[in-house]
Write a protein that holds these residues in place. Structure first.
Motif, PDB file in Angstrom:
ATOM      1  N   LEU A  43      40.385  27.995  36.381  1.00 41.46           N
ATOM      2  CA  LEU A  43      39.763  28.105  35.067  1.00 41.46           C
ATOM      3  C   LEU A  43      40.268  29.360  34.361  1.00 41.46           C
ATOM      4  N   ASP A  44      40.613  29.238  33.110  1.00 40.86           N
ATOM      5  CA  ASP A  44      41.006  30.384  32.301  1.00 40.86           C
ATOM      6  C   ASP A  44      39.810  30.790  31.444  1.00 40.86           C
ATOM      7  N   VAL A  45      38.938  31.606  32.040  1.00 39.93           N
ATOM      8  CA  VAL A  45      37.709  32.030  31.367  1.00 39.93           C
ATOM      9  C   VAL A  45      37.543  33.535  31.536  1.00 39.93           C
ATOM     10  N   PRO A  46      36.865  34.192  30.599  1.00 36.73           N
ATOM     11  CA  PRO A  46      36.625  35.639  30.750  1.00 36.73           C
ATOM     12  C   PRO A  46      35.656  35.905  31.900  1.00 36.73           C
ATOM     13  N   LEU A  47      36.010  36.868  32.748  1.00 40.69           N
ATOM     14  CA  LEU A  47      35.178  37.240  33.886  1.00 40.69           C
ATOM     15  C   LEU A  47      34.893  38.735  33.829  1.00 40.69           C
ATOM     16  N   TYR A  48      34.042  39.222  34.720  1.00 37.40           N
ATOM     17  CA  TYR A  48      33.579  40.602  34.608  1.00 37.40           C
ATOM     18  C   TYR A  48      34.616  41.627  35.045  1.00 37.40           C
ATOM     19  N   HIS A  49      35.711  41.178  35.688  1.00 37.42           N
ATOM     20  CA  HIS A  49      36.772  42.102  36.090  1.00 37.42           C
ATOM     21  C   HIS A  49      38.086  41.332  36.129  1.00 37.42           C
ATOM     22  N   PRO A  50      39.186  41.946  35.729  1.00 34.77           N
ATOM     23  CA  PRO A  50      40.463  41.226  35.699  1.00 34.77           C
ATOM     24  C   PRO A  50      40.961  40.761  37.069  1.00 34.77           C
ATOM     25  N   ASP A  51      40.460  41.363  38.152  1.00 37.47           N
ATOM     26  CA  ASP A  51      40.861  40.918  39.493  1.00 37.47           C
ATOM     27  C   ASP A  51      40.230  39.578  39.872  1.00 37.47           C
ATOM     28  N   CYS A  52      39.171  39.193  39.184  1.00 36.18           N
ATOM     29  CA  CYS A  52      38.446  37.972  39.554  1.00 36.18           C
ATOM     30  C   CYS A  52      39.215  36.721  39.107  1.00 36.18           C
ATOM     31  N   ARG A  53      39.009  35.652  39.870  1.00 36.67           N
ATOM     32  CA  ARG A  53      39.577  34.348  39.533  1.00 36.67           C
ATOM     33  C   ARG A  53      38.472  33.304  39.608  1.00 36.67           C
ATOM     34  N   ALA A  54      38.641  32.245  38.831  1.00 40.41           N
ATOM     35  CA  ALA A  54      37.617  31.204  38.806  1.00 40.41           C
ATOM     36  C   ALA A  54      38.256  29.829  38.915  1.00 40.41           C
ATOM     37  N   TRP A  55      37.508  28.904  39.510  1.00 43.90           N
ATOM     38  CA  TRP A  55      37.942  27.521  39.662  1.00 43.90           C
ATOM     39  C   TRP A  55      36.770  26.595  39.303  1.00 43.90           C
ATOM     40  N   GLU A  56      37.081  25.472  38.671  1.00 37.43           N
ATOM     41  CA  GLU A  56      36.090  24.422  38.535  1.00 37.43           C
ATOM     42  C   GLU A  56      36.182  23.547  39.772  1.00 37.43           C
ATOM     43  N   PHE A  67      33.408  28.145  40.973  1.00 32.17           N
ATOM     44  CA  PHE A  67      33.574  29.090  42.077  1.00 32.17           C
ATOM     45  C   PHE A  67      34.397  30.274  41.585  1.00 32.17           C
ATOM     46  N   ILE A  68      33.910  31.480  41.856  1.00 28.74           N
ATOM     47  CA  ILE A  68      34.587  32.713  41.456  1.00 28.74           C
ATOM     48  C   ILE A  68      34.948  33.501  42.712  1.00 28.74           C
ATOM     49  N   GLY A  69      36.170  33.999  42.755  1.00 31.63           N
ATOM     50  CA  GLY A  69      36.616  34.846  43.851  1.00 31.63           C
ATOM     51  C   GLY A  69      36.902  36.255  43.362  1.00 31.63           C
ATOM     52  N   ASP A  70      36.254  37.247  43.946  1.00 37.34           N
ATOM     53  CA  ASP A  70      36.459  38.667  43.632  1.00 37.34           C
ATOM     54  C   ASP A  70      36.881  39.321  44.940  1.00 37.34           C
ATOM     55  N   TYR A  71      38.185  39.344  45.207  1.00 31.43           N
ATOM     56  CA  TYR A  71      38.667  39.592  46.562  1.00 31.43           C
ATOM     57  C   TYR A  71      39.102  41.026  46.857  1.00 31.43           C
ATOM     58  N   PHE A  72      39.411  41.849  45.838  1.00 31.93           N
ATOM     59  CA  PHE A  72      40.048  43.131  46.102  1.00 31.93           C
ATOM     60  C   PHE A  72      39.069  44.300  46.058  1.00 31.93           C
ATOM     61  N   ALA A  73      39.336  45.285  46.899  1.00 30.53           N
ATOM     62  CA  ALA A  73      38.533  46.506  46.927  1.00 30.53           C
ATOM     63  C   ALA A  73      38.779  47.323  45.666  1.00 30.53           C
ATOM     64  N   ARG A  74      37.741  48.016  45.202  1.00 27.59           N
ATOM     65  CA  ARG A  74      37.855  48.975  44.101  1.00 27.59           C
ATOM     66  C   ARG A  74      36.701  49.960  44.219  1.00 27.59           C
ATOM     67  N   PRO A  98      25.703  24.894  40.162  1.00 23.20           N
ATOM     68  CA  PRO A  98      25.815  26.269  40.642  1.00 23.20           C
ATOM     69  C   PRO A  98      27.071  26.981  40.147  1.00 23.20           C
ATOM     70  N   ILE A  99      26.930  28.287  39.966  1.00 27.72           N
ATOM     71  CA  ILE A  99      28.057  29.192  39.724  1.00 27.72           C
ATOM     72  C   ILE A  99      28.042  30.176  40.886  1.00 27.72           C
ATOM     73  N   VAL A 100      29.041  30.073  41.745  1.00 26.13           N
ATOM     74  CA  VAL A 100      29.021  30.763  43.042  1.00 26.13           C
ATOM     75  C   VAL A 100      30.168  31.757  43.114  1.00 26.13           C
ATOM     76  N   ILE A 101      29.903  32.907  43.722  1.00 22.19           N
ATOM     77  CA  ILE A 101      30.932  33.941  43.817  1.00 22.19           C
ATOM     78  C   ILE A 101      31.065  34.450  45.242  1.00 22.19           C
ATOM     79  N   ASN A 102      32.303  34.583  45.691  1.00 26.34           N
ATOM     80  CA  ASN A 102      32.631  35.260  46.943  1.00 26.34           C
ATOM     81  C   ASN A 102      33.194  36.634  46.618  1.00 26.34           C
ATOM     82  N   VAL A 103      32.654  37.671  47.233  1.00 28.01           N
ATOM     83  CA  VAL A 103      33.118  39.035  47.022  1.00 28.01           C
ATOM     84  C   VAL A 103      33.648  39.581  48.347  1.00 28.01           C
TER      85      VAL A 103
END
Length: 334
Positions: A43-56, A67-74, A98-103
């Motif tokens: 998905l090409d949508v605005p998220l809370y951090h540029p490192d995040c990615r989203a999928w429908e 589903f949102i993936g926020d995978y990198f340390a900061r 649901p809107i689900v996120i893995n951090v």
């Protein structure tokens, strides 16, 4: 670590290029597709951090979740890894998906490479995400992971097993530079090292769990350290194996009622996940469609809407036994 290298000849530096973050994400998605017919579209949508990615997430063309993936340390992120629902599934008072996120806290690089433990963490958190995304209940209060503490960890720890399926690693554990699949001898070493030091780890964990239970049995001990020493002495813990966590900083024991006397639940969840995966092995395939359908119907979709023991029996035909855990840890023959 020296003994592990000597016994399994496992070079972590040589292993890491085979565990690219993007390939492990693809592996988790592919397992979900093969098990539950889910499909993942970026998905090409605005998220809370540029490192995040989203999928429908869809199934048979129908929307299931985001589903949102926020995978990198900061610096602004706390340590560890977790799964959260920005919006949980429900049907009342309104239907909501649901809107689900893995951090996670993986090192950011190009390409991002994971250790084997990191890859297991990714699968673990995605198991939680599946519990959220496949939820199919009426009320948000019992949706997804809103279940008993030990049952929360069943889907996540169960999904870790698919990382160890040889054909999953053969397909997705490809070298970051050459693209070559992991050599069979390296794959054998990875899987062979999985049970390294399991005797130590099992005793270490069980000791901490039993001390936790004893702390909460009856009146609070006047001297927790004296109580700990008494429990360990009564158990006959080998002096070479100390507590997994020192009691004064053991947050799971004293952080609140959510965990008090509940540290054992992680290993009880392992008893369940080993027994549940054994159902797939008994069916002859890690991707057996009947077992996958039963897993979704009785566990992943039901949230906390029914008693966990009854749900597990509906899936497995019986309550879990410890045999699969002991076998998986290499602590018993067979």
């Amino acid at each position: 670590q020296k003994r592990r290298v000597a016994e399994h000849d496992l070079d972590e530096a040589a292993l890491k290029p085979y565990f690219q973050l993007d390939r492990m994400i693809d592996a988790a998605f592919d397992c979900a597709t093969r098990l539950f017919a889910l499909e993942f579209k970026p998905l090409d949508v605005p998220l809370y951090h540029p490192d995040c990615r989203a999928w429908e997430v869809t199934r048979n063309g129908e929307h299931v979740a985001v589903f949102i993936g926020d995978y990198f340390a900061r610096g602004s992120k706390r340590s560890g890894a977790w799964c959260s629902a920005m919006r949980s599934q429900a049907k009342f008072p309104d239907v909501q998906s649901p809107i689900v996120i893995n951090v996670c806290n993986f090192a950011k690089a190009a390409p991002a490479l994971l250790s084997y433990d990191d890859a297991r963490t990714l699968f673990h958190e995605f198991g939680h995400a599946l519990h959220q995304m496949l939820s199919d209940v009426t009320y948000e209060s019992v949706s997804g992971t809103s279940v008993a503490r030990d049952f929360v960890e069943l889907p996540s720890q169960l999904f870790e097993h698919w990382l160890e399926v040889p054909d999953v690693l053969s397909q997705f554990a490809t070298h970051a530079k050459t693209g070559d699949p992991m050599p069979p001898e390296m794959l054998e070493k990875v899987l062979g090292a999985a049970n390294f030091d399991m005797g130590f780890a099992t005793v270490e964990y069980v000791a901490s769990a039993l001390v936790d239970l004893e702390f909460h049995d009856g009146a609070a001990p006047a001297d927790p350290m004296e109580k700990q020493a008494q429990v360990l002495a009564d158990l006959g813990i080998p002096p070479a194996i100390t507590m997994r966590h020192a009691t004064p900083q053991f947050a799971h024991v004293f952080s609140g009622d959510g965990y008090s006397s509940g540290y054992y639940s992680y290993m009880w969840s392992e008893v369940m996940d080993a027994d549940a995966f054994a159902a797939f092995e008994e069916a002859g395939s890690a991707f057996d469609p009947d077992r996958a359908a039963a897993l979704e119907q009785h566990i992943l979709s039901t949230g906390g809407s029914q008693d966990a023991a009854e749900l597990y029996k509906a899936f497995r035909g019986r309550l879990p036994g410890v045999e699969a855990l002991l076998k998986g840890r290499g602590l018993t023959a067979g």
